[in-house]
Design an enzyme around this catalytic site. Structure first.
Site, PDB file in Angstrom:
ATOM      1  N   ASP A  93      69.279 -96.530 -25.729  1.00  0.00           N
ATOM      2  CA  ASP A  93      68.629 -96.907 -26.982  1.00  0.00           C
ATOM      3  C   ASP A  93      69.705 -97.357 -27.980  1.00  0.00           C
ATOM      4  O   ASP A  93      70.701 -96.651 -28.195  1.00  0.00           O
ATOM      5  CB  ASP A  93      67.888 -95.662 -27.510  1.00  0.00           C
ATOM      6  CG  ASP A  93      66.949 -95.962 -28.649  1.00  0.00           C
ATOM      7  OD1 ASP A  93      66.509 -97.121 -28.782  1.00  0.00           O
ATOM      8  OD2 ASP A  93      66.627 -95.023 -29.410  1.00  0.00           O
ATOM      9  N   HIS A  94      69.530 -98.516 -28.565  1.00  0.00           N
ATOM     10  CA  HIS A  94      70.461 -99.037 -29.582  1.00  0.00           C
ATOM     11  C   HIS A  94      71.918 -99.101 -29.120  1.00  0.00           C
ATOM     12  O   HIS A  94      72.817 -98.649 -29.845  1.00  0.00           O
ATOM     13  CB  HIS A  94      70.370 -98.231 -30.888  1.00  0.00           C
ATOM     14  CG  HIS A  94      69.058 -98.377 -31.585  1.00  0.00           C
ATOM     15  ND1 HIS A  94      68.724 -99.486 -32.323  1.00  0.00           N
ATOM     16  CD2 HIS A  94      67.967 -97.583 -31.617  1.00  0.00           C
ATOM     17  CE1 HIS A  94      67.494 -99.355 -32.783  1.00  0.00           C
ATOM     18  NE2 HIS A  94      67.000 -98.213 -32.371  1.00  0.00           N
ATOM     19  N   ILE A 269      59.244 -93.747 -29.869  1.00  0.00           N
ATOM     20  CA  ILE A 269      58.871 -92.603 -30.714  1.00  0.00           C
ATOM     21  C   ILE A 269      59.912 -91.501 -30.544  1.00  0.00           C
ATOM     22  O   ILE A 269      60.124 -91.007 -29.434  1.00  0.00           O
ATOM     23  CB  ILE A 269      57.460 -92.090 -30.331  1.00  0.00           C
ATOM     24  CG1 ILE A 269      56.423 -93.190 -30.598  1.00  0.00           C
ATOM     25  CG2 ILE A 269      57.121 -90.818 -31.123  1.00  0.00           C
ATOM     26  CD1 ILE A 269      55.031 -92.895 -30.069  1.00  0.00           C
TER      27      ILE A 269
END
Ligand code: G3H
Ligand code: 13P
Ligand code: ZN
Length: 323
Positions: A93-94, A269
Site C-alpha cells: 500500500d502506498h 479500508i
C-alpha cells in the site's frame, strides 16, 4: 527471489476482471498484526469473499517485513484450515519508491502500489512505468495513482484535494501499463475526513469525475483510497469509554456501494478497523480495570474487527460469495 505463487497467493488481475464484470469491489484491508490478519481472513472465509491484504511501508517497519510475509503465507493455510481457500492478494500500500516495490516483489508480494501522485505528471509516469516493467516480469500487478487525496489531518476541500483530471487518465494508463488506477474524487485518509457543523451532511463524492474517467478508460479497474466511513456508533463507544474523538465523519456507505457497482474494483479500508479495535479494547479496560491478559482485550477487539469486515463485505462492497 520468493515468488508469490510459491506462497499460494494470487495477483489482482483475475479478481478485478470478475469484480468489473459483476459490479462489486474487492476489499483491501490493511494489517499490522496477528489479530487484524485473523479477523480479515475469518471474515473473508465466512462470507466467501476474495481479499487484498495490504501492507504499508509503516506496517513493514512496525512488524518486520519478513514476519509480515510469512504471516500472509500463513493466512493462505489458515483460510484452508477454516474450510474455504479464498483468493488472497498480498499488496504493498502506498509504495513510494522503485526500490521498495522491487523489494516487496522479490519477497513474495503479488501486487504493489507505486504512489507517484505527489510528483509532477511526467515524473509520476516515469516512476510508475519503471515499477510496471519490473513487476510484470514477475506477473505482479501494479496500482498507480493520479490526483491527490486530502491528507490525514486535512478536511476534504478543494484547498487540500487535487481531484483526478479525467483528461490525464488515458495517457497515464497507456504510457505506464498499470493494471489499476487510484483516483481522487473526494475521499481522504484517516478518521477525520469531514468536520460537519450542526445540520450539515457529508458532501457527495465527485461521481461526475468517476463517470468521466470511466468513459475515457472503459472497463479499466479503478481504486478508491480513504474509504472508511467512521461509523458514529463506534466513535460514540470510544468516547463513552474514555476516548476523545470529536466531530468526525467519513464516507457514507451508500456512496461506497454506488462506487462499488461502477468501475471501482478495489476499496481501501483501514481507519474503520482501527476504530473498531480501539472501541472494543477501551470497553474492556473501562469495565474490567483489573484485566491484564492481552488475549482478554485483543480477543474482543479481533471479534469486533471481524464483524466490521463482514459488514463491509456483505453490505458495502458486495464481494460476498464471489471467491
Ligand atoms: O493509507 C494509509 C493506510 O491507512 C496505512 O497507514 O501508513 O499508518 O500504516 P499507515
Ligand atoms: P482510510 O483511512 O479511509 O481507512 O483509508 C485507507 C487507505 O486508503 C489505505 O491505503
Ligand atoms: Zn490509501
Amino acid at each position: 527471489m520468493i515468488h508469490y505463487k510459491e506462497l499460494g497467493l494470487v495477483n489482482s488481475r483475475e479478481l478485478f476482471r470478475k469484480a468489473m464484470a459483476s459490479g462489486y469491489a474487492i476489499p483491501a484491508f490493511n494489517f499490522n498484526n496477528m489479530e487484524q490478519l485473523q479477523a480479515i481472513i475469518t471474515a473473508c472465509v465466512e462470507t466467501k469473499s476474495p481479499v487484498i491484504l495490504q501492507v504499508s511501508k509503516g506496517a513493514r517497519q512496525y512488524a518486520n517485513q519478513t514476519l509480515l510475509r510469512y504471516m500472509a503465507q500463513g493466512a493462505v493455510e489458515f483460510a484452508k484450515e477454516l474450510g474455504f481457500a479464498v483468493p488472497i492478494v498480498l499488496h504493498l500500500d502506498h509504495g513510494d519508491s522503485f526500490e521498495l516495490c522491487k523489494s516487496c516483489i522479490e519477497t513474495g508480494f503479488s501486487s504493489v502500489m507505486i504512489d507517484g501522485s505527489h510528483l509532477p505528471y511526467d515524473e509520476n509516469v516515469k516512476l510508475t512505468r519503471q515499477v510496471v516493467e519490473f513487476a510484470h516480469q514477475h506477473d505482479v500487478t501494479v496500482e498507480g495513482e493520479l490526483g491527490v487525496l486530502a491528507g490525514i489531518e486535512d478536511e476534504v476541500s478543494s484547498e487540500h484535494t487535487h481531484y483526478t483530471k479525467p483528461e490525464e487518465v488515458e495517457d497515464f494508463v497507456s504510457k505506464t501499463g498499470v493494471d489499476s488506477l487510484a483516483i481522487s474524487i473526494g475521499t481522504s485518509h484517516g478518521a477525520y475526513k469531514f468536520k460537519l457543523k450542526p445540520g450539515e451532511s457529508v458532501p457527495p463524492l465527485r461521481f461526475d469525475i468517476l463517470e468521466e474517467v470511466e468513459k475515457r478508460i472503459p472497463g479499466f479497474p479503478i481504486v478508491l483510497h480513504g474509504a472508511s466511513s467512521v461509523p458514529q456508533d463506534i466513535v460514540d463507544m470510544i468516547n463513552k469509554y474514555g476516548g476523545k474523538l470529536e466531530n468526525t465523519a467519513g464516507v457514507p456507505e451508500d456512496q461506497l456501494r454506488r462506487a462499488a457497482a461502477s468501475a471501482v474494483c478495489k476499496i481501501n479500508i483501514d481507519s474503520d478497523g482501527r476504530l473498531a479495535m480501539t472501541a472494543a479494547i477501551r470497553k474492556v479496560f473501562a469495565e474490567k480495570p483489573d484485566e491484564f491478559d492481552p488475549r482478554k482485550y485483543l480477543g474482543p477487539a479481533r471479534e469486533a474487527l471481524k464483524e466490521l469486515y463482514k459488514h463491509k463485505i456483505v453490505h458495502v462492497l458486495g464481494s460476498a460469495n464471489k471467491a
